[in-house]
Design a protein around this motif. Structure first.
Motif, short mmCIF file in Angstrom:
data_model
loop_
_atom_site.label_atom_id
_atom_site.label_comp_id
_atom_site.label_asym_id
_atom_site.label_seq_id
_atom_site.Cartn_x
_atom_site.Cartn_y
_atom_site.Cartn_z
N THR A 76 5.80 6.95 11.62
CA THR A 76 4.84 6.21 12.44
C THR A 76 4.10 5.16 11.62
N ILE A 77 3.65 5.54 10.42
CA ILE A 77 2.93 4.58 9.57
C ILE A 77 3.82 3.39 9.25
N SER B 137 3.00 -0.28 10.82
CA SER B 137 2.66 -1.33 9.86
C SER B 137 3.54 -2.55 10.07
N HIS B 138 4.83 -2.32 10.34
CA HIS B 138 5.75 -3.44 10.57
C HIS B 138 5.39 -4.19 11.86
N THR C 171 -4.31 0.19 12.30
CA THR C 171 -4.58 -0.46 13.57
C THR C 171 -5.68 -1.49 13.40
N PRO C 172 -5.53 -2.70 13.99
CA PRO C 172 -6.57 -3.71 13.87
C PRO C 172 -7.91 -3.19 14.37
N GLU D 166 13.20 0.87 3.58
CA GLU D 166 13.81 -0.30 4.21
C GLU D 166 12.81 -1.04 5.11
N THR D 167 11.97 -0.28 5.81
CA THR D 167 10.97 -0.91 6.67
C THR D 167 9.92 -1.62 5.83
N GLN D 168 9.54 -1.02 4.71
CA GLN D 168 8.57 -1.66 3.82
C GLN D 168 9.11 -2.96 3.25
#
Length: 319
Positions: free
Chosen positions: A24-25, A29-30, A281-282, A244-246
């Motif tokens: 989830t993080i 974040s992406h 989260t913003p 990979e997402t980072q």
């Protein structure tokens, strides 16, 4: 200093949530990143502590300029980022000795969070056994299904009252779900907010707690709503997805030269600790009353479109 303890139950086991939290993080974040803005991962590597054993160390730069609400942009530098360092010894997570975030342009402001995860419905008392708590503190149960979140962050597909997991058969969540749902686990979060400015301390600390509450609710709702995406992944698979997402997120953000950073204390000690971050989260667009600008024009109610996450798992499966 204002101290509150938040308890957030989930229809998962703590072992399941270990994978779900990482997934989830990374995904969140992406989604919240674009060129020059978002969460840049600087380090993500194994770490060993003499007390807590093997864990994972992460260092992130959270670029926030355009994510801040209007009232905050008016009192902060045009470009800045927050450095976040975290040590994750799941089911116990920490960030730093005495500060989670400490802004260089607000030297008297800090947030401290300590988190523990247990397989129960949130009925463990004094789970932290903390000498930092002098007297009673407020305990708040956050309901991922029935507590309200800011309208701009609401997604019907992420609403636990309507979501049903095809893989696990869990959901939708009905009134009183915490009393009869199995499995169930709880995130216990001890949050201390300190803003040592005379005349503003109480109001700022209360407002920051409201923002943290919203962030916790949104992050835990998403972890459950995305369960069919991460359910069944091994730790090795979710770590690969995370890497990979980072990489994709860092590439999306690009290189930005910041003008303001955040000061951090050194390596955390064994006796004072706090958790790895919740999804970034913003911040809320609702300013506290004492900082609210005149409302001369209507507010936009629709949230911006989120970015599409690359099909990393499909690519990994094809290799």
């Amino acid at each position: 200093m204002l101290i509150k303890e938040y308890r957030i139950c989930m229809p998962l086991t703590t072992e399941e949530y270990r994978v779900g939290q990482l997934y989830t993080i990374s995904k969140h974040s992406h989604q919240e990143s674009e060129k020059g803005e978002g969460v840049e991962v600087v380090k993500n590597e194994p770490h060993e502590d003499p007390v807590h054993g093997l864990g994972q160390f992460t260092e992130k730069r959270v670029h926030l300029s355009s994510k801040l609400p209007g009232w905050a942009r008016a009192v902060t530098p045009r470009i800045f980022y927050i450095t976040e360092k975290a040590w994750n010894y799941y089911p116990y997570t920490i960030t730093a000795d005495s500060h989670f975030l400490q802004c260089s342009f607000l030297p008297k402001f800090s947030i401290y969070i300590e988190t523990k995860y247990e397989d129960n419905c949130g009925d463990s008392e004094n789970i932290f056994h903390s000498d930092k708590i002098l007297g009673d503190h407020e305990v708040s149960f956050l309901d991922i299904a029935f507590d309200e979140i800011p309208e701009r962050y609401y997604r019907s597909l992420e609403d636990p009252r309507f979501f049903s997991s095809a893989k696990t058969g869990r959901g939708p969540l009905r009134e009183g779900w915490r009393q009869h749902t199995h499995p169930i686990m709880c995130s216990y979060k001890l949050v201390s907010v300190k803003f040592e400015v005379w005349g503003l301390q109480t109001r700022v600390e209360q407002f920051v707690h409201k923002v943290i509450r919203d962030i916790l609710l949104i992050g835990h709702r998403q972890a459950f709503a995305w369960v069919d995406e991460w359910c069944g992944m091994t730790m090795e698979e979710v770590r690969r997805y995370e890497r990979e997402t980072q990489e994709a997120t860092n590439e999306l953000i690009g290189l930005v030269a910041p003008t303001i950073s955040v000061s951090e204390v050194g390596h955390p000690t064994a006796t004072h600790s706090a958790p790895a971050s919740a999804p970034s989260t913003p911040l809320s667009d609702e300013a506290p009353d004492f900082l609210a600008p005149p409302k001369t024009r209507p507010r936009k109610k629709s949230a911006p479109e989120t970015l599409t996450l690359p099909a990393l798992r499909e690519r990994a499966g094809a290799e």
